[in-house]
Scaffold this motif. Structure first.
Motif, PDB file in Angstrom:
ATOM      1  N   GLU A  89       0.755  -1.275  -0.037  1.00  0.00           N
ATOM      2  CA  GLU A  89       0.185   0.087   0.048  1.00  0.00           C
ATOM      3  C   GLU A  89       0.990   1.340   0.020  1.00  0.00           C
ATOM      4  O   GLU A  89       0.362   2.477  -0.235  1.00  0.00           O
ATOM      5  N   ASP A  90       2.235   1.234   0.256  1.00  0.00           N
ATOM      6  CA  ASP A  90       3.129   2.386  -0.182  1.00  0.00           C
ATOM      7  C   ASP A  90       3.278   2.793  -1.530  1.00  0.00           C
ATOM      8  O   ASP A  90       4.051   3.594  -1.755  1.00  0.00           O
ATOM      9  N   THR A  91       2.772   1.793  -2.273  1.00  0.00           N
ATOM     10  CA  THR A  91       3.130   1.963  -3.751  1.00  0.00           C
ATOM     11  C   THR A  91       2.306   3.140  -4.174  1.00  0.00           C
ATOM     12  O   THR A  91       1.215   3.507  -4.068  1.00  0.00           O
ATOM     13  N   ALA A  92       3.122   4.026  -4.920  1.00  0.00           N
ATOM     14  CA  ALA A  92       2.638   5.608  -5.371  1.00  0.00           C
ATOM     15  C   ALA A  92       3.934   6.338  -6.072  1.00  0.00           C
ATOM     16  O   ALA A  92       5.036   5.792  -5.906  1.00  0.00           O
ATOM     17  N   VAL A  93       3.547   7.264  -6.613  1.00  0.00           N
ATOM     18  CA  VAL A  93       4.756   8.287  -6.936  1.00  0.00           C
ATOM     19  C   VAL A  93       4.729   9.307  -5.428  1.00  0.00           C
ATOM     20  O   VAL A  93       3.864   9.730  -5.271  1.00  0.00           O
ATOM     21  N   TYR A  94       6.038   9.330  -5.487  1.00  0.00           N
ATOM     22  CA  TYR A  94       6.439  10.205  -4.263  1.00  0.00           C
ATOM     23  C   TYR A  94       7.101  11.439  -4.822  1.00  0.00           C
ATOM     24  O   TYR A  94       7.834  11.557  -5.673  1.00  0.00           O
ATOM     25  N   TYR A  95       6.414  12.756  -4.167  1.00  0.00           N
ATOM     26  CA  TYR A  95       6.935  13.922  -4.445  1.00  0.00           C
ATOM     27  C   TYR A  95       7.449  14.653  -3.371  1.00  0.00           C
ATOM     28  O   TYR A  95       6.794  14.792  -2.064  1.00  0.00           O
ATOM     29  N   CYS A  96       8.583  15.380  -3.758  1.00  0.00           N
ATOM     30  CA  CYS A  96       9.284  16.307  -2.706  1.00  0.00           C
ATOM     31  C   CYS A  96       8.521  17.704  -3.055  1.00  0.00           C
ATOM     32  O   CYS A  96       8.002  17.968  -4.079  1.00  0.00           O
ATOM     33  N   ALA A  97       8.215  18.430  -1.856  1.00  0.00           N
ATOM     34  CA  ALA A  97       7.917  19.921  -1.864  1.00  0.00           C
ATOM     35  C   ALA A  97       8.592  20.611  -0.920  1.00  0.00           C
ATOM     36  O   ALA A  97       9.048  20.332   0.016  1.00  0.00           O
ATOM     37  N   ALA A  98       8.408  22.013  -1.289  1.00  0.00           N
ATOM     38  CA  ALA A  98       8.950  22.947  -0.501  1.00  0.00           C
ATOM     39  C   ALA A  98       7.897  24.212  -0.091  1.00  0.00           C
ATOM     40  O   ALA A  98       7.337  24.488  -1.245  1.00  0.00           O
ATOM     41  N   ASP A  99       8.285  24.612   1.092  1.00  0.00           N
ATOM     42  CA  ASP A  99       7.202  25.890   1.543  1.00  0.00           C
ATOM     43  C   ASP A  99       8.107  26.770   1.740  1.00  0.00           C
ATOM     44  O   ASP A  99       8.926  26.751   2.646  1.00  0.00           O
ATOM     45  N   LEU A 100       8.182  28.059   1.136  1.00  0.00           N
ATOM     46  CA  LEU A 100       9.052  28.887   1.183  1.00  0.00           C
ATOM     47  C   LEU A 100       8.879  30.038   2.109  1.00  0.00           C
ATOM     48  O   LEU A 100       9.605  30.754   2.688  1.00  0.00           O
ATOM     49  N   SER A 101       7.569  29.881   2.921  1.00  0.00           N
ATOM     50  CA  SER A 101       7.129  30.721   4.126  1.00  0.00           C
ATOM     51  C   SER A 101       7.973  30.595   5.096  1.00  0.00           C
ATOM     52  O   SER A 101       8.042  31.233   6.184  1.00  0.00           O
ATOM     53  N   GLY A 102       8.522  29.167   5.284  1.00  0.00           N
ATOM     54  CA  GLY A 102       9.180  28.660   6.529  1.00  0.00           C
ATOM     55  C   GLY A 102       7.967  28.415   7.704  1.00  0.00           C
ATOM     56  O   GLY A 102       8.617  28.035   8.750  1.00  0.00           O
ATOM     57  N   ILE A 103       7.064  28.473   7.269  1.00  0.00           N
ATOM     58  CA  ILE A 103       5.856  28.257   8.735  1.00  0.00           C
ATOM     59  C   ILE A 103       5.806  26.716   8.817  1.00  0.00           C
ATOM     60  O   ILE A 103       5.843  25.779   7.595  1.00  0.00           O
ATOM     61  N   TYR A 104       5.803  26.214   9.983  1.00  0.00           N
ATOM     62  CA  TYR A 104       5.537  24.943  10.233  1.00  0.00           C
ATOM     63  C   TYR A 104       4.695  24.532  11.467  1.00  0.00           C
ATOM     64  O   TYR A 104       4.616  25.316  12.461  1.00  0.00           O
ATOM     65  N   PRO A 105       3.845  23.429  11.285  1.00  0.00           N
ATOM     66  CA  PRO A 105       4.000  22.416  10.082  1.00  0.00           C
ATOM     67  C   PRO A 105       3.149  22.840   9.006  1.00  0.00           C
ATOM     68  O   PRO A 105       2.533  23.630   9.073  1.00  0.00           O
ATOM     69  N   ARG A 106       3.331  21.980   7.855  1.00  0.00           N
ATOM     70  CA  ARG A 106       2.600  22.103   6.824  1.00  0.00           C
ATOM     71  C   ARG A 106       2.319  20.766   6.343  1.00  0.00           C
ATOM     72  O   ARG A 106       3.130  19.956   6.103  1.00  0.00           O
ATOM     73  N   THR A 107       0.931  20.624   6.227  1.00  0.00           N
ATOM     74  CA  THR A 107       0.639  18.965   5.718  1.00  0.00           C
ATOM     75  C   THR A 107      -0.443  19.038   4.575  1.00  0.00           C
ATOM     76  O   THR A 107      -0.605  18.032   4.204  1.00  0.00           O
ATOM     77  N   LYS A 108      -0.735  20.138   3.947  1.00  0.00           N
ATOM     78  CA  LYS A 108      -1.735  20.340   2.961  1.00  0.00           C
ATOM     79  C   LYS A 108      -0.892  20.483   1.754  1.00  0.00           C
ATOM     80  O   LYS A 108      -0.001  21.162   1.700  1.00  0.00           O
ATOM     81  N   VAL A 109      -1.400  20.117   0.493  1.00  0.00           N
ATOM     82  CA  VAL A 109      -0.828  20.158  -0.825  1.00  0.00           C
ATOM     83  C   VAL A 109      -0.804  21.691  -1.029  1.00  0.00           C
ATOM     84  O   VAL A 109       0.088  22.113  -1.617  1.00  0.00           O
ATOM     85  N   SER A 110      -1.929  22.119  -0.674  1.00  0.00           N
ATOM     86  CA  SER A 110      -1.997  23.715  -1.069  1.00  0.00           C
ATOM     87  C   SER A 110      -1.186  24.607  -0.448  1.00  0.00           C
ATOM     88  O   SER A 110      -0.845  25.718  -0.766  1.00  0.00           O
ATOM     89  N   GLU A 111      -0.293  24.028   0.671  1.00  0.00           N
ATOM     90  CA  GLU A 111       0.469  24.859   1.514  1.00  0.00           C
ATOM     91  C   GLU A 111       1.891  24.809   0.592  1.00  0.00           C
ATOM     92  O   GLU A 111       2.811  25.739   1.383  1.00  0.00           O
TER      93      GLU A 111
END
Length: 125
Positions: A89-111
């Motif tokens: 069930e871990d099978t997937a395309v894995y994406y790296c993402a960066a939030d330039l605001s520095g605000i933590y935590p971030r868990t939403k795609v839109s962030e």
């Protein structure tokens, strides 16, 4: 604008391990909150893990907690995702993402404003 390039995906048997890497270029990497997401066929992209800009705070999805570890090397502009005890069930395309605001935590795609192209992880049973 930051560019992200993932690597390290592949095919592995259930119970095995993989280490994903994401190299960033452009901007000031040490200021970014970095995250990993994944998307399985027919499903929405989902949160996996996030790491603060300093590297001392992490947060994981329940489904991967205790099996996956996110880390960063600010000297190399790189973030890693160590994946152990992999399941089909871990099978997937894995994406790296960066939030330039520095605000933590971030868990939403839109962030997250910057994304890599993704790397395929396939876990066979």
């Amino acid at each position: 604008q930051v560019q992200l390039v993932e690597s390290g995906g592949g095919l592995v048997q259930a119970g095995g391990s993989l280490r994903l890497s994401c190299v960033a270029s452009g901007g000031t990497f040490s200021r970014y909150v970095m995250g990993w997401f994944r998307q399985a066929p027919g499903k929405e992209r989902e949160f996996v893990a996030v790491l603060s800009w300093s590297g001392d705070m992490t947060y994981y999805a329940v489904s991967v907690k205790g099996r996956f570890t996110i880390s960063r090397d600010n000297a190399k502009n790189t973030v890693h995702l160590q994946m152990n005890s992999l399941k089909p069930e871990d099978t997937a395309v894995y994406y790296c993402a960066a939030d330039l605001s520095g605000i933590y935590p971030r868990t939403k795609v839109s962030e997250f404003g910057s994304w890599g192209q993704g790397t395929q992880v396939t876990v066979s049973s």
